[in-house]
Scaffold this motif. Structure first.
Motif, PDB file in Angstrom:
ATOM      1  N   VAL A 143       0.790  -1.107  -0.126  1.00  0.00           N
ATOM      2  CA  VAL A 143       0.088  -0.036  -0.208  1.00  0.00           C
ATOM      3  C   VAL A 143       0.768   1.297   0.153  1.00  0.00           C
ATOM      4  N   GLY A 144       0.579   2.202  -0.615  1.00  0.00           N
ATOM      5  CA  GLY A 144       1.391   3.403  -1.033  1.00  0.00           C
ATOM      6  C   GLY A 144       2.834   3.154  -1.248  1.00  0.00           C
ATOM      7  N   ARG A 145       3.779   3.612  -0.392  1.00  0.00           N
ATOM      8  CA  ARG A 145       5.127   3.197  -0.367  1.00  0.00           C
ATOM      9  C   ARG A 145       5.484   2.154   0.255  1.00  0.00           C
TER      10      ARG A 145
ATOM     11  N   GLU B 196      13.054  -0.139  -8.494  1.00  0.00           N
ATOM     12  CA  GLU B 196      12.504   1.210  -9.271  1.00  0.00           C
ATOM     13  C   GLU B 196      12.961   2.374  -8.635  1.00  0.00           C
ATOM     14  N   ARG B 197      12.926   2.053  -6.990  1.00  0.00           N
ATOM     15  CA  ARG B 197      12.953   3.636  -6.307  1.00  0.00           C
ATOM     16  C   ARG B 197      13.763   3.094  -5.053  1.00  0.00           C
ATOM     17  N   GLY B 198      13.931   4.018  -4.225  1.00  0.00           N
ATOM     18  CA  GLY B 198      14.368   3.989  -2.954  1.00  0.00           C
ATOM     19  C   GLY B 198      15.922   3.867  -2.626  1.00  0.00           C
ATOM     20  N   ARG B 199      16.603   5.009  -2.325  1.00  0.00           N
ATOM     21  CA  ARG B 199      18.034   5.053  -2.045  1.00  0.00           C
ATOM     22  C   ARG B 199      17.957   5.036  -0.603  1.00  0.00           C
ATOM     23  N   VAL B 200      19.395   4.760  -0.140  1.00  0.00           N
ATOM     24  CA  VAL B 200      19.683   4.935   1.631  1.00  0.00           C
ATOM     25  C   VAL B 200      21.096   5.454   1.680  1.00  0.00           C
TER      26      VAL B 200
ATOM     27  N   ASP C  83      15.647   7.495   1.608  1.00  0.00           N
ATOM     28  CA  ASP C  83      14.907   8.584   1.201  1.00  0.00           C
ATOM     29  C   ASP C  83      13.358   8.323   1.321  1.00  0.00           C
ATOM     30  N   ALA C  84      12.497   9.325   0.703  1.00  0.00           N
ATOM     31  CA  ALA C  84      10.991   9.225   1.041  1.00  0.00           C
ATOM     32  C   ALA C  84      10.371   8.008   0.578  1.00  0.00           C
ATOM     33  N   ASP C  85      10.992   7.179  -0.574  1.00  0.00           N
ATOM     34  CA  ASP C  85      10.389   6.042  -1.278  1.00  0.00           C
ATOM     35  C   ASP C  85      11.092   4.814  -0.703  1.00  0.00           C
ATOM     36  N   TYR C  86      11.977   4.723   0.327  1.00  0.00           N
ATOM     37  CA  TYR C  86      12.521   3.588   0.799  1.00  0.00           C
ATOM     38  C   TYR C  86      11.740   2.778   1.802  1.00  0.00           C
ATOM     39  N   SER C  87      11.592   1.580   1.261  1.00  0.00           N
ATOM     40  CA  SER C  87      11.233   0.504   2.295  1.00  0.00           C
ATOM     41  C   SER C  87      12.035  -0.662   1.734  1.00  0.00           C
ATOM     42  N   PRO C  88      12.101  -1.513   2.649  1.00  0.00           N
ATOM     43  CA  PRO C  88      13.152  -2.871   2.415  1.00  0.00           C
ATOM     44  C   PRO C  88      12.273  -3.872   1.648  1.00  0.00           C
ATOM     45  N   LEU C  89      11.003  -3.661   1.575  1.00  0.00           N
ATOM     46  CA  LEU C  89      10.185  -4.620   1.118  1.00  0.00           C
ATOM     47  C   LEU C  89      10.075  -4.383  -0.579  1.00  0.00           C
ATOM     48  N   ALA C  90       9.979  -5.234  -1.262  1.00  0.00           N
ATOM     49  CA  ALA C  90      10.207  -5.256  -2.727  1.00  0.00           C
ATOM     50  C   ALA C  90       9.063  -6.334  -3.449  1.00  0.00           C
ATOM     51  N   LYS C  91       8.473  -6.054  -4.330  1.00  0.00           N
ATOM     52  CA  LYS C  91       7.802  -6.994  -5.115  1.00  0.00           C
ATOM     53  C   LYS C  91       8.370  -7.421  -6.098  1.00  0.00           C
TER      54      LYS C  91
ATOM     55  N   THR D  67      18.025   1.491   9.984  1.00  0.00           N
ATOM     56  CA  THR D  67      18.060   2.448   8.799  1.00  0.00           C
ATOM     57  C   THR D  67      16.573   2.776   8.880  1.00  0.00           C
ATOM     58  N   LEU D  68      16.573   4.299   8.983  1.00  0.00           N
ATOM     59  CA  LEU D  68      15.121   4.910   8.707  1.00  0.00           C
ATOM     60  C   LEU D  68      14.571   4.628   7.258  1.00  0.00           C
ATOM     61  N   ALA D  69      13.485   4.207   7.322  1.00  0.00           N
ATOM     62  CA  ALA D  69      12.957   3.819   6.108  1.00  0.00           C
ATOM     63  C   ALA D  69      11.240   4.572   6.032  1.00  0.00           C
ATOM     64  N   PRO D  70      11.117   5.636   5.391  1.00  0.00           N
ATOM     65  CA  PRO D  70      10.082   6.230   5.511  1.00  0.00           C
ATOM     66  C   PRO D  70       8.692   5.647   4.942  1.00  0.00           C
ATOM     67  N   GLY D  71       9.217   4.765   3.930  1.00  0.00           N
ATOM     68  CA  GLY D  71       8.025   4.093   3.027  1.00  0.00           C
ATOM     69  C   GLY D  71       7.181   3.120   3.877  1.00  0.00           C
TER      70      GLY D  71
END
Length: 394
Positions: A120-122, A141-145, A174-182, A262-266
């Motif tokens: 959901v979302g990010r 596709e996105r997400g930098r640390v 960054d705002a798009d980073y989450s450790p989860l990936a599809k 790591t801070l993961a805003p996503g």
């Protein structure tokens, strides 16, 4: 090289802080004694643990089988994967969990069906396999640390040193980073351990002494040459069983700094508070602020636990996890942080003790001996920590 932290995570000791050296919580603090204690025969005469015959039975059991555990050092060595960001930077990551049950068994990962509800979302990044220069590579596709920040936790004033007066996670997404990936039809927990750094540079840390301005703060050693990375583990409990888990991300600076993560805003877009209800991606983790602390410096109190104890350098907070594989069916590596505080009445009546179990904790809440922080209602803090389960001792 990152230099001294005021408190490098929950699992440091005061002598180490004086020298600038990270120290793991003594595993012996929660590790059960061998069966030979008090017996007439040595431990070698005892049979194998029942869990080696049937994983649900009592005994040590490794849940995250993809890696090799060193119980003395409190570490796990996992396969190191090399991917790319769509913009071209190199991504170094590990795999810990997946919503693909068959592939979880094949790769030695934890299976978590609940991860599908994090999309959901990010909450989940999109990724795909691509053929680049004749090599199949996972492209995110996105997400930098950014791993360069100096990890900082400044304890508050005695006697209640929590909350800290200042925190800074040692790595910030960054705002798009989450450790989860599809990837394909399934979701993988793929925490990033280094970003946009060369293989040659990382090979400098094959023998240890990793530079935490370049890699994740949990990295003990990293070696692309051998395709492995060794990560520090955290001790805790789940349904009375002592466990080891890996803390890699959080959705807020406070738990990220405390966990050395790591801070993961996503992850902020993942819903909390629902626990085991329909479409919930999380499971609950229970932490306590003011558990028992050591009565003397350097002495491990047999019941010590909590944020105050951790911030005083006495060891990890010894959090209580909800369901883990082989014990429950509701496991998720995304833990909804429920923070408790012992009441003055409970402390005066000497009810305060080490918590080891979800329902034990909730029983104390119902009795009125545990509340939320500052006497508020007990429940979700809105904070998520990504903590894949690794090992159970019983």
């Amino acid at each position: 090289m990152k230099k001294i932290l005021t408190l490098a995570g929950w699992c440091l000791a005061l002598p180490a802080l004086a020298q600038g050296l990270p120290v793991q919580t003594p595993i012996t603090e929660i590790q059960p004694a061998p069966a030979s204690i008090g017996a007439d025969v040595p431990v070698t005469y005892f049979g194998t643990a029942p869990s080696t015959v049937q994983k649900e039975l009592i005994g040590p059991y490794q849940l995250l089988k993809a890696g090799t555990i060193d119980q003395e050092k409190g570490t796990i060595t996992l396969p190191l994967y090399k991917g790319r960001l769509a913009s071209g930077e190199t991504v170094w990551y590990v795999l810990t969990d997946t919503s693909d049950e068959a592939n979880a068994a094949a790769l030695g990962l934890n299976f978590s069906s609940k991860l599908v509800y994090a999309d959901v979302g990010r909450g989940v990044r999109k990724a795909s396999q691509q053929l680049i220069n004749g090599e199949t590579v996972v492209v995110f596709e996105r997400g930098r640390v950014d791993f360069s920040p100096v990890h900082l936790v400044t304890p508050g004033a005695e006697p209640n040193v929590f909350p800290p007066t200042a925190v800074q996670p040692g790595s910030v997404g960054d705002a798009d980073y989450s450790p989860l990936a599809k990837i394909g039809d399934y979701i993988y927990n793929a925490p990033m351990v280094a970003f946009n750094v060369s293989e040659a540079k990382l090979n400098e840390y094959c023998s240890g002494n990793a530079d935490h301005s370049v890699v994740h703060d949990k990295v003990v050693s990293i070696c692309p040459r051998d395709q492995v990375v060794t990560l520090a583990l955290t001790t805790g409990f789940s349904f009375g069983r002592p466990v080891l888990y890996l803390s890699t991300e959080a959705n807020n600076a406070l738990p990220a700094a405390l966990e050395g993560a790591t801070l993961a805003p996503g992850l902020t877009d993942v819903r909390v508070g629902g626990d085991d209800s329909a479409f919930s991606a999380v499971e609950r983790l229970f932490a306590v602020i003011n558990g028992p602390t050591n009565v003397e410096a350097g002495v491990i109190h047999p019941q010590r636990q909590g944020f105050n104890s951790a911030l005083k350098g006495e060891g990890g907070p010894l959090n209580v996890l909800g369901g883990i594989p082989t014990v429950a069916t509701d496991y998720s590596p995304l833990w909804d942080l429920n923070v408790g505080q012992w009441t003055r009445h409970a402390i005066d009546k000497h009810y305060r003790a080490r918590l080891r179990d979800e329902f034990q904790t909730l029983g104390y809440v119902r009795a009125g001996w545990l509340t939320g922080p500052g006497g508020k209602a007990f429940g979700s803090s809105g904070l998520i920590v990504n903590c894949p389960i690794v090992f159970r001792f019983l």
